[in-house]
Design a protein around this motif. Sequence first.
Motif: not given
Length: 385
Positions: A25-30
């Motif tokens: 998984l590519y870690p997602e960040e807002l």
Amino acid sequence: MPIYHQLGRVPRKRHIAFRDGNGRLYPEELIGNHGFTGPASLVYHLRQPTRVRSVRLLRRLEWKQEAERLLRHRHFLTARVKPGPSVVFDRLPLLFNGDVALSIAGPTQDDEVFYRNAQGDEVVFVTDGGGVLESSFGALPFRRGDYVVVPRGVLHRYRFDPGEVRCLVIESAGAVRTPKRYRNEFGQLLEHSPFSERDIRRPEWVEPHDEAGDFPIVVKKDHEFVEMTLAHHPFDVVGWDGCYYPWAFSIHDFEPRVGMVHLPPPLHQTFEGDGFVVCSFCPRPYDFHPEAVPAPYNHSNVMSDEVLYYASSEFMSRKGIEYGSVTLHPDGLPHGPHPGRTEASIGQPGTSELAVMVDTFRPLHVSAEALGIEDPEYYRSWLDD
Ligand SMILES: [Fe+2]
């Protein structure tokens, strides 16, 4: 900046599984402001952005104001000072209040550390030099005359071209944005705005850095520089999209307004923040009424402190200023053209002045450092020759 932008790869929908070729998984960040309600972008990393190995306090920032304030017009000769090698750590404080802080930077080398301002937005007006702003969002080339706008929370690092660099740094507690009256209800800049979305330069794509190791990040928060060591290169972004990123706007792309008679400074407004505005005074023809007086009338700007940063040595209504001069005309005092400047302006075809104005609605403090470059006689400069 509320223009949607996308670089690199992002999944078809937000918050769904997005994996590399090995199924990881590519870690997602807002990243955004005002929690989950302000402008934001979604960023996809190779590694978790939370992988902090160590933390230490680097330095406390203390901006000292002058010991005794005597109300008068002020003039500071910023070109005569060399602030120090770093664009982040060696800023020379000039003027400040709780809403906005103005400082001068004259970097002579690139910083190796990555920097995130978590207490304010930064508008860096580049009066000399150029380079590239690196960030998690890509590469943003900048040059002389640019306003480089870095919203809070954006991790970045400057890379300067060879040669002298001079900047006016405007640090804002509130979000810096385009003036509301320039935008329609959908956020688009209107036809009467003195610039358009085409003038707003956004980051360019850069391949992600896939590198483990110790990478120091400096976060500015509560007037402290805190160093965190990340266990990987922070610019490991495979893609992002949204409305939150650093951007650049050239003062030379501002479309100055000209009227039949003199138009007041709000016509030159470029940005707004909480408690202040920024205006750009650009080369332009003068007013077209045959009897127009192009120089401004005297004005007593109560409830407004007016700062001008002169990016050229010419300004139609002033004498005795030089490139890099900063004047402060504080709340409660009238100011206006210097002797002879009003008459001299009549009949002239135009001006080649270039200046940045910052008007604050709360009083500004003068820093102790600014006293060393002050022209102490400025307040007497309206007396007849
Ligand atoms: Fe003024």
